[in-house]
Design a protein around this motif. Structure first.
Motif, PDB file in Angstrom:
ATOM      1  N   ARG A   1      10.424   8.650  16.065  1.00 36.58           N
ATOM      2  CA  ARG A   1       8.784   8.415  15.934  1.00 36.58           C
ATOM      3  C   ARG A   1       8.607   7.068  15.600  1.00 36.58           C
ATOM      4  NH1 ARG A   1       7.537  12.529  11.041  1.00 36.58           N
ATOM      5  NH2 ARG A   1       5.465  12.330  11.936  1.00 36.58           N
ATOM      6  N   TYR A   2       7.605   6.627  16.204  1.00 31.86           N
ATOM      7  CA  TYR A   2       6.996   5.056  16.215  1.00 31.86           C
ATOM      8  C   TYR A   2       5.818   4.916  15.444  1.00 31.86           C
ATOM      9  CZ  TYR A   2      10.824   2.177  18.259  1.00 31.86           C
ATOM     10  OH  TYR A   2      11.801   1.438  18.671  1.00 31.86           O
ATOM     11  N   LEU A   3       5.390   4.004  14.618  1.00 29.07           N
ATOM     12  CA  LEU A   3       4.256   3.517  14.293  1.00 29.07           C
ATOM     13  C   LEU A   3       4.092   2.055  14.493  1.00 29.07           C
ATOM     14  CD1 LEU A   3       1.289   3.946  12.962  1.00 29.07           C
ATOM     15  CD2 LEU A   3       2.625   3.319  10.920  1.00 29.07           C
ATOM     16  N   GLN A   4       3.087   1.838  15.476  1.00 29.72           N
ATOM     17  CA  GLN A   4       2.900   0.543  15.782  1.00 29.72           C
ATOM     18  C   GLN A   4       1.276  -0.017  15.644  1.00 29.72           C
ATOM     19  OE1 GLN A   4       6.628  -0.343  17.901  1.00 29.72           O
ATOM     20  NE2 GLN A   4       5.042  -1.658  18.154  1.00 29.72           N
ATOM     21  N   SER A   5       1.161  -1.122  15.176  1.00 27.90           N
ATOM     22  CA  SER A   5      -0.099  -1.710  14.908  1.00 27.90           C
ATOM     23  C   SER A   5      -0.686  -2.778  15.807  1.00 27.90           C
ATOM     24  CB  SER A   5      -0.356  -2.374  13.392  1.00 27.90           C
ATOM     25  OG  SER A   5       0.648  -3.277  13.216  1.00 27.90           O
ATOM     26  N   VAL A   6       0.112  -3.582  16.400  1.00 29.27           N
ATOM     27  CA  VAL A   6      -0.511  -4.803  17.213  1.00 29.27           C
ATOM     28  C   VAL A   6       0.039  -5.002  18.547  1.00 29.27           C
ATOM     29  CG1 VAL A   6      -1.406  -5.952  15.192  1.00 29.27           C
ATOM     30  CG2 VAL A   6       0.999  -6.436  16.002  1.00 29.27           C
TER      31      VAL A   6
ATOM     32  N   PRO B   1      -7.867   5.186  16.129  1.00 32.18           N
ATOM     33  CA  PRO B   1      -9.165   4.212  16.637  1.00 32.18           C
ATOM     34  C   PRO B   1      -9.599   3.506  15.489  1.00 32.18           C
ATOM     35  CG  PRO B   1      -9.809   6.504  16.085  1.00 32.18           C
ATOM     36  CD  PRO B   1      -8.341   6.403  16.202  1.00 32.18           C
ATOM     37  N   PHE B   2     -10.155   2.519  15.780  1.00 30.02           N
ATOM     38  CA  PHE B   2     -10.995   1.481  14.701  1.00 30.02           C
ATOM     39  C   PHE B   2     -11.855   2.437  13.765  1.00 30.02           C
ATOM     40  CE2 PHE B   2     -10.296  -2.422  17.504  1.00 30.02           C
ATOM     41  CZ  PHE B   2      -9.193  -2.887  16.653  1.00 30.02           C
ATOM     42  N   THR B   3     -12.461   3.482  14.511  1.00 25.07           N
ATOM     43  CA  THR B   3     -13.362   4.246  13.997  1.00 25.07           C
ATOM     44  C   THR B   3     -12.647   5.347  12.943  1.00 25.07           C
ATOM     45  OG1 THR B   3     -13.357   5.740  15.637  1.00 25.07           O
ATOM     46  CG2 THR B   3     -15.269   4.149  15.658  1.00 25.07           C
ATOM     47  N   ALA B   4     -11.483   5.352  12.940  1.00 23.14           N
ATOM     48  CA  ALA B   4     -10.759   6.459  11.770  1.00 23.14           C
ATOM     49  C   ALA B   4     -11.246   5.871  10.429  1.00 23.14           C
ATOM     50  CB  ALA B   4      -9.249   6.292  11.861  1.00 23.14           C
ATOM     51  N   GLU B   5     -11.725   6.907   9.634  1.00 24.06           N
ATOM     52  CA  GLU B   5     -12.196   6.655   8.279  1.00 24.06           C
ATOM     53  C   GLU B   5     -11.351   6.626   7.347  1.00 24.06           C
ATOM     54  OE1 GLU B   5     -15.771   9.095   7.918  1.00 24.06           O
ATOM     55  OE2 GLU B   5     -16.774   8.105   9.635  1.00 24.06           O
ATOM     56  N   GLU B   6     -10.187   7.086   7.471  1.00 23.74           N
ATOM     57  CA  GLU B   6      -9.008   6.963   6.564  1.00 23.74           C
ATOM     58  C   GLU B   6      -8.159   5.930   6.669  1.00 23.74           C
ATOM     59  OE1 GLU B   6      -7.521  10.779   4.886  1.00 23.74           O
ATOM     60  OE2 GLU B   6      -8.275  11.595   6.887  1.00 23.74           O
ATOM     61  N   PHE B   7      -8.066   4.905   5.731  1.00 23.88           N
ATOM     62  CA  PHE B   7      -7.166   3.776   5.900  1.00 23.88           C
ATOM     63  C   PHE B   7      -5.631   4.072   6.119  1.00 23.88           C
ATOM     64  CE2 PHE B   7      -4.246   0.672   3.803  1.00 23.88           C
ATOM     65  CZ  PHE B   7      -4.503  -0.377   4.854  1.00 23.88           C
ATOM     66  N   VAL B   8      -4.921   3.543   7.187  1.00 27.00           N
ATOM     67  CA  VAL B   8      -3.543   3.541   7.203  1.00 27.00           C
ATOM     68  C   VAL B   8      -2.874   2.468   7.101  1.00 27.00           C
ATOM     69  CG1 VAL B   8      -1.895   4.347   9.266  1.00 27.00           C
ATOM     70  CG2 VAL B   8      -4.281   5.666   9.093  1.00 27.00           C
ATOM     71  N   GLU B   9      -1.774   2.542   6.442  1.00 24.80           N
ATOM     72  CA  GLU B   9      -0.904   1.324   5.988  1.00 24.80           C
ATOM     73  C   GLU B   9      -0.001   1.149   7.451  1.00 24.80           C
ATOM     74  OE1 GLU B   9       0.613  -1.754   5.720  1.00 24.80           O
ATOM     75  OE2 GLU B   9      -0.589  -1.604   3.792  1.00 24.80           O
TER      76      GLU B   9
ATOM     77  N   LEU C   1       4.488   8.690   8.397  1.00 25.94           N
ATOM     78  CA  LEU C   1       4.062   9.101   9.760  1.00 25.94           C
ATOM     79  C   LEU C   1       3.344  10.374  10.085  1.00 25.94           C
ATOM     80  CD1 LEU C   1       7.612   7.886  10.968  1.00 25.94           C
ATOM     81  CD2 LEU C   1       5.605   7.346  11.880  1.00 25.94           C
ATOM     82  N   ASP C   2       3.466  11.507   9.058  1.00 25.29           N
ATOM     83  CA  ASP C   2       2.836  12.627   9.073  1.00 25.29           C
ATOM     84  C   ASP C   2       1.515  12.326   8.788  1.00 25.29           C
ATOM     85  OD1 ASP C   2       4.940  14.180   9.317  1.00 25.29           O
ATOM     86  OD2 ASP C   2       5.347  14.334   7.335  1.00 25.29           O
ATOM     87  N   PHE C   3       0.998  11.479   7.936  1.00 26.01           N
ATOM     88  CA  PHE C   3      -0.481  11.002   7.719  1.00 26.01           C
ATOM     89  C   PHE C   3      -1.035  10.325   9.046  1.00 26.01           C
ATOM     90  CE2 PHE C   3      -3.496   7.797   6.310  1.00 26.01           C
ATOM     91  CZ  PHE C   3      -4.565   8.766   5.535  1.00 26.01           C
ATOM     92  N   THR C   4      -0.415   9.266   9.653  1.00 25.42           N
ATOM     93  CA  THR C   4      -0.843   8.993  10.867  1.00 25.42           C
ATOM     94  C   THR C   4      -0.939   9.966  11.870  1.00 25.42           C
ATOM     95  OG1 THR C   4       1.206   8.316  11.753  1.00 25.42           O
ATOM     96  CG2 THR C   4       0.154   6.675  10.160  1.00 25.42           C
ATOM     97  N   HIS C   5      -0.310  10.684  11.791  1.00 25.48           N
ATOM     98  CA  HIS C   5      -0.279  11.954  12.883  1.00 25.48           C
ATOM     99  C   HIS C   5      -1.754  12.844  12.572  1.00 25.48           C
ATOM    100  CE1 HIS C   5       1.060  15.455  15.309  1.00 25.48           C
ATOM    101  NE2 HIS C   5       0.108  15.978  14.759  1.00 25.48           N
ATOM    102  N   ARG C   6      -2.210  12.848  11.280  1.00 24.49           N
ATOM    103  CA  ARG C   6      -3.436  13.519  11.131  1.00 24.49           C
ATOM    104  C   ARG C   6      -4.684  12.734  11.551  1.00 24.49           C
ATOM    105  NH1 ARG C   6      -0.376  14.643   6.479  1.00 24.49           N
ATOM    106  NH2 ARG C   6      -1.576  13.513   5.082  1.00 24.49           N
ATOM    107  N   VAL C   7      -4.575  11.437  11.227  1.00 25.12           N
ATOM    108  CA  VAL C   7      -5.747  10.710  11.380  1.00 25.12           C
ATOM    109  C   VAL C   7      -6.051  10.394  12.888  1.00 25.12           C
ATOM    110  CG1 VAL C   7      -5.511  10.215   8.872  1.00 25.12           C
ATOM    111  CG2 VAL C   7      -4.842   8.751  10.702  1.00 25.12           C
TER     112      VAL C   7
END
Length: 284
Positions: A114-119, A210-218, A260-266
């Motif tokens: 499972r990967y989370l990448q920002s830039v 997306p940028f329009t996601a309204e919940e902040f993701v670290e 990672l579970d949180f990012t999946h939801r948003v």
């Protein structure tokens, strides 16, 4: 045999798990040394991954520590049987820094990723030109042969998808990574087209925040969660300004699973994510 100066992350993990078993049993290092008829310093080297340990000794220690988790012990014995030169990334030993080899090793042995990448994008999803542009931007500048070795190594990491049963791979990528024109328009367009292609692979699930996601993701750190053959061997790798770090404490694993579970939801669902990537590519 003298102690290793630079054990791999996997060798260090074997030693760390043996230390955890000893400490859970309430045993002192000198007691474990007495069982194996070795000095205490060697137990310390084994638990730090600086000295190898045989399968027979692992099983003796497990019995001594009253560990009846057969799956875990078998997995540790598998690590103990591995030898330098056995895997493709060993050809880069002495060419690239150990961190490059450790990440390839981690991906190779994982049951799921499972990967989370920002830039940027996960290394295994990068095109040659995109990866080359990333490495060419390192400060201070790298020699040309170092850049090419890094690019070649990164492309070979994709071999995990060539297996009969590749690991399940879930990647969550922030829109910022899609918008950055690394290497220029042409390079980025080709990269996005390849990203759409891999999103169709059966073992891959790709999501976009997306940028329009309204919940902040670290999502300021690159996070890789690699599932082990047993849950006790799950590992998190994060990028920091000082290099990659490997985490395996239960609290840390729980923290990053929750992230990672949180990012999946948003994030957008896979189909919406493919459409979103296609839209961004058309804008280039």
């Amino acid at each position: 045999m003298p102690p290793r100066d630079h054990p791999t992350a996997r060798q260090a993990r074997l030693g760390a798990e043996l230390r955890k078993l000893r400490e859970s049993a309430g045993m002192a290092a000198r007691e474990a040394a007495g069982l194996l008829s070795i000095d205490q310093a060697k137990i310390s080297h084994i638990e730090a991954g600086r000295v190898g340990v045989s399968e027979e000794r692992i099983r003796r220690l497990a019995t001594f520590y009253s560990c009846d988790d057969a799956g875990l012990i078998d997995a540790l014995c598998t690590i103990a049987r591995e030898r330098r030169g056995q895997f493709w990334w060993d050809e880069y030993r002495g060419v690239l820094s150990p961190g490059f080899l450790d990440i390839a090793e981690l991906e190779h042995h994982a049951t799921h990723l499972r990967y989370l990448q920002s830039v940027t994008f996960p290394g295994v999803f990068q095109t040659e030109d995109y990866a080359r542009a990333l490495f060419a931007g390192v400060i201070p500048a790298l020699p040309d042969d170092e850049v090419e070795a890094r690019v070649e190594h990164r492309m070979k990491r994709r071999r995990i998808f060539e297996r009969t049963a590749p690991p399940a791979f879930e990647a969550t990528i922030h829109e910022a990574a899609l918008r950055m024109r690394i290497g220029g328009r042409k390079v980025m367009r080709t990269q996005l087209e390849f990203l759409m292609e891999v999103s169709e692979w059966p073992c891959v699930t790709l999501r976009v925040i997306p940028f329009t996601a309204e919940e902040f993701v670290e999502a300021t750190q690159t996070v890789l969660y690699a599932g082990g053959v047993v849950p006790q061997l799950d590992t998190v790798q994060i990028d920091t300004p000082f290099g990659g770090r490997f985490l395996d404490a239960v609290a840390e694993l729980n923290k990053y699973r929750a992230l990672l579970d949180f990012t999946h939801r948003v994030s957008l669902d896979p189909q919406e994510s493919r459409q979103f990537i296609h839209h961004v590519a058309r804008e280039l």
